[in-house]
Design a protein around this motif. Structure first.
Motif, PDB file in Angstrom:
ATOM      1  N   VAL A 174       3.309   0.266  49.641  1.00  0.00           N
ATOM      2  CA  VAL A 174       2.166   0.253  50.557  1.00  0.00           C
ATOM      3  C   VAL A 174       1.030   1.065  49.929  1.00  0.00           C
ATOM      4  O   VAL A 174       1.068   2.290  49.898  1.00  0.00           O
ATOM      5  N   SER A 175       0.024   0.373  49.442  1.00  0.00           N
ATOM      6  CA  SER A 175      -1.080   1.050  48.750  1.00  0.00           C
ATOM      7  C   SER A 175      -1.840   1.978  49.679  1.00  0.00           C
ATOM      8  O   SER A 175      -2.353   3.023  49.248  1.00  0.00           O
ATOM      9  N   GLU A 176      -1.918   1.621  50.962  1.00  0.00           N
ATOM     10  CA  GLU A 176      -2.665   2.452  51.906  1.00  0.00           C
ATOM     11  C   GLU A 176      -2.042   3.838  52.065  1.00  0.00           C
ATOM     12  O   GLU A 176      -2.751   4.817  52.338  1.00  0.00           O
ATOM     13  N   LEU A 177      -0.711   3.928  51.903  1.00  0.00           N
ATOM     14  CA  LEU A 177      -0.058   5.233  51.986  1.00  0.00           C
ATOM     15  C   LEU A 177      -0.418   6.083  50.764  1.00  0.00           C
ATOM     16  O   LEU A 177      -0.627   7.295  50.877  1.00  0.00           O
ATOM     17  N   GLN A 178      -0.488   5.468  49.604  1.00  0.00           N
ATOM     18  CA  GLN A 178      -0.917   6.197  48.402  1.00  0.00           C
ATOM     19  C   GLN A 178      -2.361   6.683  48.566  1.00  0.00           C
ATOM     20  O   GLN A 178      -2.684   7.825  48.238  1.00  0.00           O
ATOM     21  N   GLU A 179      -3.185   5.798  49.079  1.00  0.00           N
ATOM     22  CA  GLU A 179      -4.593   6.148  49.303  1.00  0.00           C
ATOM     23  C   GLU A 179      -4.718   7.320  50.279  1.00  0.00           C
ATOM     24  O   GLU A 179      -5.448   8.290  50.029  1.00  0.00           O
ATOM     25  N   HIS A 218      -5.699  -1.699  43.624  1.00  0.00           N
ATOM     26  CA  HIS A 218      -6.219  -1.472  44.972  1.00  0.00           C
ATOM     27  C   HIS A 218      -7.384  -0.485  44.883  1.00  0.00           C
ATOM     28  O   HIS A 218      -7.211   0.680  44.532  1.00  0.00           O
ATOM     29  N   ASP A 219      -8.594  -0.955  45.196  1.00  0.00           N
ATOM     30  CA  ASP A 219      -9.792  -0.139  44.991  1.00  0.00           C
ATOM     31  C   ASP A 219      -9.754   1.162  45.786  1.00  0.00           C
ATOM     32  O   ASP A 219     -10.174   2.218  45.294  1.00  0.00           O
ATOM     33  N   GLY A 220      -9.281   1.096  47.041  1.00  0.00           N
ATOM     34  CA  GLY A 220      -9.231   2.289  47.874  1.00  0.00           C
ATOM     35  C   GLY A 220      -8.316   3.345  47.285  1.00  0.00           C
ATOM     36  O   GLY A 220      -8.656   4.537  47.247  1.00  0.00           O
ATOM     37  N   THR A 221      -7.163   2.919  46.797  1.00  0.00           N
ATOM     38  CA  THR A 221      -6.210   3.853  46.189  1.00  0.00           C
ATOM     39  C   THR A 221      -6.799   4.470  44.929  1.00  0.00           C
ATOM     40  O   THR A 221      -6.714   5.687  44.712  1.00  0.00           O
ATOM     41  N   ALA A 222      -7.398   3.644  44.070  1.00  0.00           N
ATOM     42  CA  ALA A 222      -7.978   4.143  42.819  1.00  0.00           C
ATOM     43  C   ALA A 222      -9.099   5.145  43.094  1.00  0.00           C
ATOM     44  O   ALA A 222      -9.189   6.189  42.438  1.00  0.00           O
ATOM     45  N   ALA A 223      -9.960   4.839  44.076  1.00  0.00           N
ATOM     46  CA  ALA A 223     -11.090   5.726  44.383  1.00  0.00           C
ATOM     47  C   ALA A 223     -10.608   7.071  44.922  1.00  0.00           C
ATOM     48  O   ALA A 223     -11.109   8.135  44.522  1.00  0.00           O
ATOM     49  N   ALA A 225      -7.667   8.410  44.449  1.00  0.00           N
ATOM     50  CA  ALA A 225      -6.952   9.101  43.369  1.00  0.00           C
ATOM     51  C   ALA A 225      -7.953   9.800  42.453  1.00  0.00           C
ATOM     52  O   ALA A 225      -7.738  10.942  42.030  1.00  0.00           O
ATOM     53  N   MET A 226      -9.066   9.133  42.146  1.00  0.00           N
ATOM     54  CA  MET A 226     -10.106   9.754  41.322  1.00  0.00           C
ATOM     55  C   MET A 226     -10.715  10.951  42.045  1.00  0.00           C
ATOM     56  O   MET A 226     -11.034  11.973  41.427  1.00  0.00           O
ATOM     57  N   TYR A 227     -10.860  10.832  43.362  1.00  0.00           N
ATOM     58  CA  TYR A 227     -11.402  11.944  44.150  1.00  0.00           C
ATOM     59  C   TYR A 227     -10.480  13.165  44.058  1.00  0.00           C
ATOM     60  O   TYR A 227     -10.933  14.279  43.755  1.00  0.00           O
ATOM     61  N   ALA A 228      -9.188  12.955  44.292  1.00  0.00           N
ATOM     62  CA  ALA A 228      -8.236  14.071  44.232  1.00  0.00           C
ATOM     63  C   ALA A 228      -8.143  14.636  42.818  1.00  0.00           C
ATOM     64  O   ALA A 228      -8.085  15.856  42.622  1.00  0.00           O
ATOM     65  N   LEU A 229      -8.140  13.757  41.824  1.00  0.00           N
ATOM     66  CA  LEU A 229      -8.072  14.203  40.429  1.00  0.00           C
ATOM     67  C   LEU A 229      -9.292  15.058  40.079  1.00  0.00           C
ATOM     68  O   LEU A 229      -9.166  16.115  39.442  1.00  0.00           O
ATOM     69  N   GLY A 230     -10.456  14.628  40.514  1.00  0.00           N
ATOM     70  CA  GLY A 230     -11.675  15.385  40.250  1.00  0.00           C
ATOM     71  C   GLY A 230     -11.645  16.765  40.891  1.00  0.00           C
ATOM     72  O   GLY A 230     -12.090  17.748  40.300  1.00  0.00           O
ATOM     73  N   VAL A 231     -11.124  16.846  42.119  1.00  0.00           N
ATOM     74  CA  VAL A 231     -11.030  18.135  42.814  1.00  0.00           C
ATOM     75  C   VAL A 231     -10.147  19.105  42.025  1.00  0.00           C
ATOM     76  O   VAL A 231     -10.499  20.273  41.826  1.00  0.00           O
ATOM     77  N   LEU A 232      -9.012  18.614  41.562  1.00  0.00           N
ATOM     78  CA  LEU A 232      -8.078  19.475  40.831  1.00  0.00           C
ATOM     79  C   LEU A 232      -8.647  19.913  39.481  1.00  0.00           C
ATOM     80  O   LEU A 232      -8.610  21.090  39.121  1.00  0.00           O
ATOM     81  N   VAL A 233      -9.173  18.955  38.731  1.00  0.00           N
ATOM     82  CA  VAL A 233      -9.612  19.241  37.367  1.00  0.00           C
ATOM     83  C   VAL A 233     -10.896  20.067  37.337  1.00  0.00           C
ATOM     84  O   VAL A 233     -11.117  20.857  36.409  1.00  0.00           O
ATOM     85  N   ARG A 234     -11.740  19.918  38.337  1.00  0.00           N
ATOM     86  CA  ARG A 234     -12.978  20.699  38.393  1.00  0.00           C
ATOM     87  C   ARG A 234     -12.762  22.112  38.936  1.00  0.00           C
ATOM     88  O   ARG A 234     -13.677  22.942  38.879  1.00  0.00           O
ATOM     89  N   SER A 235     -11.606  22.389  39.480  1.00  0.00           N
ATOM     90  CA  SER A 235     -11.348  23.695  40.101  1.00  0.00           C
ATOM     91  C   SER A 235     -11.356  24.802  39.042  1.00  0.00           C
ATOM     92  O   SER A 235     -11.237  24.527  37.840  1.00  0.00           O
ATOM     93  N   PRO A 236     -11.469  26.062  39.468  1.00  0.00           N
ATOM     94  CA  PRO A 236     -11.455  27.171  38.504  1.00  0.00           C
ATOM     95  C   PRO A 236     -10.059  27.510  37.980  1.00  0.00           C
ATOM     96  O   PRO A 236      -9.898  28.527  37.304  1.00  0.00           O
TER      97      PRO A 236
END
Length: 391
Positions: A174-179, A218-223, A225-236
């Protein structure tokens, strides 16, 4: 005011009894003395109605005289005291009613679950193997709102919510659960270095999972995932970037941006922005993970910087890429130069320099043309302007 009016009416009625006994006709006085005053009044009203046309003015004068007499013969001090007593009773009544309303509201509030209890309920749904996908989606949506405050976000660990969220990222059915799971994690980790540190320590696989989901169809899941990845990688938290680089994060983002990639436009845009931000962090000397880079990471970074240098439409993006490359050369010496050379930096730099030269020439030409137009306009105005002092 209401209390004073009531007291005045009471006094007027009492005075009326005295007046009726002293000055009223015998029949009325007898009725008052017998306690049948109401019946007598009804009878008098009927008689007055019958004779209304003859003595209306007289009755009005009698009633006015009665009112004045009642006021004159009233005990004003007693009236004032009665009014105060009535006001006190009303105030006590209002106070008790207010207390009752507060008690009812307090009972109602105490029956409502706290945010921590609501979070616990949502996490229980995520852990429940019998819960449907729709129920889990609703729980994720509710949880995403609840973890926006940083205190609630930190409670995720205490309440045992991090593990089921990370596990849901692997729910490929279920892609929506990943999203939804990626969105909750990104929201909770936003501006929250403490939680990022916990995630990197207890779930080091998280970066890899998000990188994989960033390439999902799945565009929603990819977007998300990029949001969460950006939050983690940009953190101090430097461990997040170290993990990201060690798992070829830059190369995978570049693959998302390639012409052959089927990623949605917004996903490609997020990938480009993340690369640009990482390059800027390095250019500013803010990335303490730079000292841990091996040859493979430096090669990825050099390739990403050169790619940004070529793709950035604005001069600001090109400037960031050049500054990052300069830092790489200065801080990593021979290893940095080797990485840049192997990625074809010289050819790229020559091409960009030619592009910049053409841009400068174009800008100079436009500036010259604008100056010529302005000069021609000034000359024309001067030619047709009337002479000073002419009539």
């Amino acid at each position: 005011m209401r209390g004073l009016t009531i007291a005045l009416l009471v006094s007027a009625v009492s005075s009326w009894h005295v007046f009726a006994e002293e000055a009223a006709p015998p029949a009325v006085a007898a009725a008052v003395a017998a306690g049948d005053f109401g019946a007598q009044l009804v009878g008098e009203a009927v008689d007055l109605s019958a004779a209304h046309g003859h003595n209306q003015d007289a009755v009005a004068k009698d009633m006015e005289s009665l009112l004045h007499w009642a006021i004159e013969h009233s005990d004003h001090e007693r009236l004032r005291q009665q009014a105060e007593d009535i006001q006190k009773l009303e105030a006590i009544k209002d106070f008790k009613e207010g207390q009752q309303r507060v008690a009812e509201l307090s009972d109602l509030i105490s029956q409502q679950p706290t945010e921590a209890q609501l979070m616990q309920s949502m996490i229980a749904v995520l852990d429940d193997t019998q819960a449907t996908a729709e129920q889990k989606q609703d729980a994720l949506a509710e949880l995403q709102v609840l973890v926006e405050p940083i205190d609630n976000a930190n409670d995720l660990k205490v309440l045992g919510g991090l593990t089921p969220l990370v596990q849901l990222l692997g729910s490929s059915e279920v892609s929506e659960l990943q999203e939804g799971a990626a969105y909750v994690l990104g929201t909770a980790a936003s501006n929250n270095a403490e939680l990022v540190g916990v995630l990197m320590k207890n779930h080091p696989e998280l970066i890899q999972q998000l990188l994989q989901l960033a390439g999902a169809l799945h565009d929603g899941t990819a977007a998300k995932a990029m949001y969460a990845l950006g939050v983690l990688v940009r953190s101090p938290v430097p461990e997040a970037r170290t993990t990201f680089y060690s798992q070829a994060g830059l190369s995978k983002l570049q693959n998302l941006m390639s012409p052959s990639s089927k990623a949605a436009k917004r996903v490609k845009s997020k990938a480009l922005n993340l690369i640009a931000d990482l390059i800027e962090m390095t250019a500013n000397g803010d990335d303490t993970s730079l000292s841990t880079w091996d040859d493979k990471v430096m090669a990825q970074f050099a390739a990403a910087a050169l790619d940004l240098l070529m793709q950035a439409d604005a001069l600001d993006g090109k400037e960031k890429a050049l500054m990052a490359m300069r830092v790489l050369l200065l801080r990593r010496g021979h290893a940095g130069r080797t990485a840049m050379a192997e990625e074809g930096a010289e050819a790229v730099l020559r091409e960009v320099l030619t592009e910049l030269d053409l841009l400068v020439d174009t800008l100079e030409s436009k500036k010259t043309a604008a100056a010529s137009v302005a000069h021609a306009g000034a000359t024309s105005t001067s030619k047709w302007a009337p002479a000073v002092g002419s009539g």
